[in-house]
Design a protein around this motif. Structure first.
Motif, PDB file in Angstrom:
ATOM      1  N   UNK A 173     -59.240  -6.178  28.144  1.00  0.00           N
ATOM      2  CA  UNK A 173     -58.247  -7.216  27.832  1.00  0.00           C
ATOM      3  C   UNK A 173     -57.247  -6.726  26.790  1.00  0.00           C
ATOM      4  N   UNK A 174     -57.726  -5.955  25.816  1.00  0.00           N
ATOM      5  CA  UNK A 174     -56.867  -5.514  24.721  1.00  0.00           C
ATOM      6  C   UNK A 174     -56.233  -4.151  24.969  1.00  0.00           C
ATOM      7  N   UNK A 175     -56.452  -3.571  26.145  1.00  0.00           N
ATOM      8  CA  UNK A 175     -55.821  -2.293  26.469  1.00  0.00           C
ATOM      9  C   UNK A 175     -54.303  -2.437  26.456  1.00  0.00           C
ATOM     10  N   UNK A 176     -53.569  -1.461  25.939  1.00  0.00           N
ATOM     11  CA  UNK A 176     -52.104  -1.553  25.876  1.00  0.00           C
ATOM     12  C   UNK A 176     -51.456  -1.867  27.213  1.00  0.00           C
ATOM     13  N   UNK A 177     -52.032  -1.375  28.314  1.00  0.00           N
ATOM     14  CA  UNK A 177     -51.412  -1.608  29.619  1.00  0.00           C
ATOM     15  C   UNK A 177     -51.446  -3.083  30.017  1.00  0.00           C
ATOM     16  N   UNK A 178     -52.328  -3.870  29.393  1.00  0.00           N
ATOM     17  CA  UNK A 178     -52.425  -5.286  29.725  1.00  0.00           C
ATOM     18  C   UNK A 178     -51.917  -6.198  28.604  1.00  0.00           C
ATOM     19  N   UNK A 179     -51.125  -5.624  27.711  1.00  0.00           N
ATOM     20  CA  UNK A 179     -50.605  -6.405  26.583  1.00  0.00           C
ATOM     21  C   UNK A 179     -49.758  -7.579  27.058  1.00  0.00           C
ATOM     22  N   UNK A 180     -49.051  -7.423  28.176  1.00  0.00           N
ATOM     23  CA  UNK A 180     -48.166  -8.482  28.693  1.00  0.00           C
ATOM     24  C   UNK A 180     -48.831  -9.327  29.773  1.00  0.00           C
ATOM     25  N   UNK A 181     -50.080  -9.023  30.089  1.00  0.00           N
ATOM     26  CA  UNK A 181     -50.775  -9.782  31.136  1.00  0.00           C
ATOM     27  C   UNK A 181     -51.069 -11.204  30.660  1.00  0.00           C
ATOM     28  N   UNK A 182     -50.748 -12.181  31.501  1.00  0.00           N
ATOM     29  CA  UNK A 182     -51.023 -13.570  31.156  1.00  0.00           C
ATOM     30  C   UNK A 182     -52.460 -13.948  31.500  1.00  0.00           C
ATOM     31  N   UNK A 183     -52.964 -13.398  32.592  1.00  0.00           N
ATOM     32  CA  UNK A 183     -54.328 -13.692  33.019  1.00  0.00           C
ATOM     33  C   UNK A 183     -54.828 -12.537  33.868  1.00  0.00           C
ATOM     34  N   UNK A 184     -56.043 -12.096  33.606  1.00  0.00           N
ATOM     35  CA  UNK A 184     -56.644 -10.983  34.334  1.00  0.00           C
ATOM     36  C   UNK A 184     -57.748 -11.525  35.239  1.00  0.00           C
ATOM     37  N   UNK A 185     -57.646 -11.232  36.519  1.00  0.00           N
ATOM     38  CA  UNK A 185     -58.713 -11.593  37.449  1.00  0.00           C
ATOM     39  C   UNK A 185     -59.720 -10.462  37.466  1.00  0.00           C
ATOM     40  N   UNK A 186     -60.966 -10.777  37.144  1.00  0.00           N
ATOM     41  CA  UNK A 186     -62.027  -9.774  37.065  1.00  0.00           C
ATOM     42  C   UNK A 186     -63.051 -10.045  38.155  1.00  0.00           C
ATOM     43  N   UNK A 187     -63.141  -9.139  39.109  1.00  0.00           N
ATOM     44  CA  UNK A 187     -64.101  -9.249  40.212  1.00  0.00           C
ATOM     45  C   UNK A 187     -65.380  -8.531  39.808  1.00  0.00           C
TER      46      UNK A 187
END
Length: 209
Positions: A90-104
């Motif tokens: 979640x805190x990885x720089x590549x996901x800094x702008x992600x609003x919501x992450x779907x985790x399968x």
């Protein structure tokens, strides 16, 4: 089942990435005698005797449409371990702008938002939970998780050898992931909802009219 397959049909969206995760144990095995490498006219030689050095756990987080993966290695796979690995993603720089992450993920009992509350203070757990949408594979259908074949590739290409230290496993897995990330190696998933309704029709309820 259809929920997972429908998730895989979503178009790529950087603000709403889809990540698949799984983990597998790796037995740590040391050599008793150093193996003899192959040379012209002679095959490689490895003593059948070995020494067990315990176990570790190799994690796989893969974003199929982006060709990205991370392969951390830990000693265990407890709820605390899962929570800390998820926070790293979640805190990885590549996901800094992600609003919501779907985790399968599969139905292992630690793969729950409740694990976040075991590992972190309530405010931090809530912050992470709000960033996540968990999608679980069916109870007997963990093979629908794209992280499974990616773990298989990692094992066959990198870890299918005697490794006696967790640090060595971690180093090899990291270098493997970095190489695949540079190539942006994705996953060409072919199994669709229509296929499931035909090939796995025994799993669907029978409605009598």
């Amino acid at each position: 089942m259809e929920q997972v397959l429908e998730v895989y049909c979503r178009p790529y969206e950087a603000r709403h990435p889809v990540i698949c995760m799984d983990e597998q144990p790796k037995q740590l095995i040391d050599q008793v005698r150093m193996p003899v490498p192959a040379r012209p006219g002679a095959a490689a030689k490895e003593d059948f005797e070995y020494v067990r050095q315990g176990m570790c756990v190799v994690w796989m987080f893969v974003e199929p449409l982006a060709g990205w993966r991370a392969t951390p290695v830990t000693l265990r796979k407890t709820a605390m371990d899962w929570a800390h690995q998820v926070r790293e993603v979640v805190e990885a720089p590549r996901y800094a702008q992600a609003e919501r992450i779907t985790l399968v993920c599969d139905n292992l009992n630690v793969h729950r938002l409740a694990s976040l509350y075991e590992a972190f203070a309530p405010a931090e757990a809530l912050r992470l939970a709000r960033k996540l949408e968990l999608v679980h594979t069916p109870k007997h259908g963990s093979w629908l998780n794209m992280a499974e074949p990616e773990l298989s590739v990692l094992t066959r290409q990198c870890l299918d050898q005697r490794l006696g230290q967790m640090e060595r496993v971690s180093e090899l897995a990291r270098k493997w992931a970095e190489a695949r990330n540079r190539r942006q190696a994705g996953i060409d998933w072919q199994f669709r909802t229509a296929d499931a309704r035909i090939k796995l029709k025994y799993l669907y309820p029978k409605i009598e009219v």
